[in-house]
Design a protein around this motif. Structure first.
Motif, PDB file in Angstrom:
ATOM      1  N   LEU A  39       0.773  -1.487  -0.038  1.00  0.00           N
ATOM      2  CA  LEU A  39      -0.075   0.117   0.503  1.00  0.00           C
ATOM      3  C   LEU A  39       0.666   1.140  -0.172  1.00  0.00           C
ATOM      4  N   GLU A  40       2.213   1.243   0.921  1.00  0.00           N
ATOM      5  CA  GLU A  40       2.850   2.377   0.471  1.00  0.00           C
ATOM      6  C   GLU A  40       3.611   2.860  -0.607  1.00  0.00           C
ATOM      7  N   ARG A  41       3.479   2.050  -1.625  1.00  0.00           N
ATOM      8  CA  ARG A  41       4.021   1.749  -2.862  1.00  0.00           C
ATOM      9  C   ARG A  41       3.242   1.640  -3.460  1.00  0.00           C
ATOM     10  N   LEU A  42       1.820   1.998  -3.494  1.00  0.00           N
ATOM     11  CA  LEU A  42       1.128   2.322  -5.080  1.00  0.00           C
ATOM     12  C   LEU A  42       1.159   3.378  -5.892  1.00  0.00           C
ATOM     13  N   ASP A  43       2.046   4.867  -4.599  1.00  0.00           N
ATOM     14  CA  ASP A  43       2.185   5.885  -6.279  1.00  0.00           C
ATOM     15  C   ASP A  43       2.749   5.053  -6.442  1.00  0.00           C
ATOM     16  N   TYR A  44       4.277   4.404  -6.803  1.00  0.00           N
ATOM     17  CA  TYR A  44       5.529   4.411  -7.655  1.00  0.00           C
ATOM     18  C   TYR A  44       4.949   3.512  -8.437  1.00  0.00           C
TER      19      TYR A  44
END
Length: 532
Positions: A39-44
């Motif tokens: 979830l913390e890397r979804l923007d990547y």
């Protein structure tokens, strides 16, 4: 010919990204990836341009085979989080225009699954396949030392007893065989629908189906297996329209007409995938046919093997689904492997993202993460001579070894530890406009902006091998040179040729000049297109 409706438009337009959850993103520093880390890397992932995330198994498991030995299909493994974490991830992905797919393991469970624990003591339980004596092949039959006695059939490792979906043929010499209509096989079909429905109701968009051809036993031509999946496809189309099934069958010409929306070209069935990427130095050992792949630095490969398989599959599928082309996966070597370094693989991505197959990017391949040889077994990753662990190392988010995965935890996964190794990382690659990551990002964007480059457009090969040249639709020219040496090809450039994504390729009235490890995507004017 398939009687199923065409796949949903979102799949036809998708770029898939496979996540191996244990090694993708660790949010709590325990050495194992988890759903909150994703979830913390979804923007990547949104920035990269992929829109469908496929997770290798993340259900409760004994992890004797990397999560493919499931103890509870309806519960997220505690090491990865909770069902509520899955809900949050699905919602966060949806808010970014992305979909989540999970891995379905229908052919077997863990030997610790409650179903099997009941079966080992209850002779009247027929969820699994049992014999009172060793049958053929002996290797697949495992002795049961509990009250029931006898032997059970394993589907993969001994810890993975085969669920009973029946036999296509009866044999008086093997009285344990049951038809597909028997109570046990039908109960397992109902369980498949229950499991899929549970996760569909939570917002999952589809499943990649593990060992999809393995369910019905002694099934010549996979006739009964195909009927089983056709039944599941019909149920999905009626009850959960828009959801999809992507099979690990490895034979698109068979799997898609059987009912799947898509199937992979894979390393264990036919030569198509290995003829592209496999350089004989990774998880699979020497080349299957003694010949290097097309994307061979020395240029000793050919596109003919892949094209023969592609044409056969495309004809059989006839628009009813897709052949999926992965860069790698959790079982097969990464693109960057052996003598192939990350500065050589941009043309492979250019091919994958402009050919009319369904593209599937394995996590880390977009930054050129390397297959790491010589690692010890971890959670069943060493399969006979196949060292699958080399493709399961932690995602390199920054230049720190492990990039957030604890080196202190005994449960941690492998870290490349060579201090002299030139490790790629997301942080460094994002800062470098010339990095492989930016090539991949631009190619994904171009595919999405240009319908002719997607799964629905036509393709015509103009020049085989080096360089490989093909026309997508009426006006989009693609040039790929997968070798170190430059290559040329004739081309009637009678009008304008507009570059859309170019790396070392020039198209002029004198023909095509392609530098080493180059690619180019061009839009042709009407005169040039008409001359082809």
């Amino acid at each position: 010919m398939s009687a199923h409706r065409n796949p949903p438009s979102w799949l036809s337009e998708a770029v898939l990204y496979q996540i191996y959850p244990a090694t993708f993103a660790d949010s709590n520093g325990d050495g194992i990836g988890d759903l909150r880390g994703v979830l913390e890397r979804l923007d990547y992932l949104k920035w990269l341009g992929v829109d469908t995330l496929w997770f290798s198994p993340c259900f409760a498991s004994t992890f004797g085979d990397g999560g493919y030995d499931i103890t509870d299909y309806l519960t997220i493994a505690p090491r990865y989080g909770t069902n509520e974490d899955a809900d949050a991830l699905i919602e966060a992905a949806r808010a970014r225009g992305m979909r989540i797919m999970l891995d379905l393991v229908p052919g077997h469970t863990s030997h610790q699954h409650p179903w099997f624990q009941e079966a080992v003591v209850n002779p009247d339980d027929h969820r699994y396949i049992w014999s009172d004596r060793v049958a053929s092949p002996v290797r697949g039959w495992i002795p049961n030392h509990a009250a029931r006695g006898g032997y059970y059939l394993a589907n993969f490792y001994p810890i993975q007893p085969a669920l009973n979906f029946g036999y296509a043929r009866m044999d008086p010499a093997e009285p344990w065989r049951q038809p597909v209509t028997a109570e046990g096989p039908q109960a397992n079909r109902a369980a498949l629908r229950e499991i899929m429905g549970y996760w569909f109701d939570r917002g999952v968009s589809g499943f990649r189906v593990d060992m999809a051809a393995s369910l019905v036993k002694d099934d010549p031509g996979f006739v009964e297996t195909g009927r089983l999946w056709a039944e599941m496809r019909e149920w999905i189309d009626e009850t959960y329209p828009g959801r999809i099934l992507l099979s690990e069958w490895g034979d698109p010409k068979t799997a898609v007409p059987a009912g799947f929306h898509a199937d992979f070209f894979l390393h264990f069935t036919g030569p198509a995938l290995r003829s592209l990427w496999d350089n004989g130095t990774g998880s699979q050992g020497p080349w299957a046919d003694g010949r290097p792949p097309y994307f061979d630095p020395e240029g000793q490969g050919t596109m003919s093997t892949f094209l023969d398989a592609w044409n056969e599959a495309d004809t059989a599928i006839d628009g009813a689904g897709h052949a999926a082309l992965p860069t790698a996966n959790h079982d097969f070597s990464r693109l960057t492997c052996g003598p192939r370094t990350r500065d050589m693989v941009a043309p492979a991505f250019a091919f994958q993202l402009t050919w009319p197959s369904l593209p599937v990017i394995y996590y880390g391949d977009e930054i050129g993460m390397r297959y790491v040889p010589g690692l010890p077994d971890k959670e069943g990753s060493q399969l006979d001579s196949e060292a699958r662990q080399g493709s399961r190392t932690p995602m390199q988010w920054d230049d720190t070894p492990g990039a957030g995965f604890s080196t202190a935890s005994p449960e941690r996964f492998y870290l490349p530890v060579d201090p002299d190794e030139d490790r790629p990382s997301v942080a460094a690659a994002q800062a470098d406009e010339d990095s492989l990551l930016h090539h991949v990002r631009r190619l994904i964007a171009l595919r999405k902006e240009t319908p002719a480059l997607g799964t629905g457009g036509s393709v015509r090969v103009l020049h085989r091998d080096y360089p490989f040249v093909y026309l997508r639709g009426d006006r989009h020219l693609v040039v790929v040179n997968g070798r170190r040496e430059p290559a040329t090809a004739p081309f009637p450039a009678t009008g304008s040729v507009t570059p859309l994504a170019v790396h070392g390729v020039d198209v002029t009235a004198s023909g095509i000049q392609a530098g080493g490890f180059s690619y180019g995507v061009f839009e042709l004017d009407a005169d040039t297109a008409a001359a082809l």
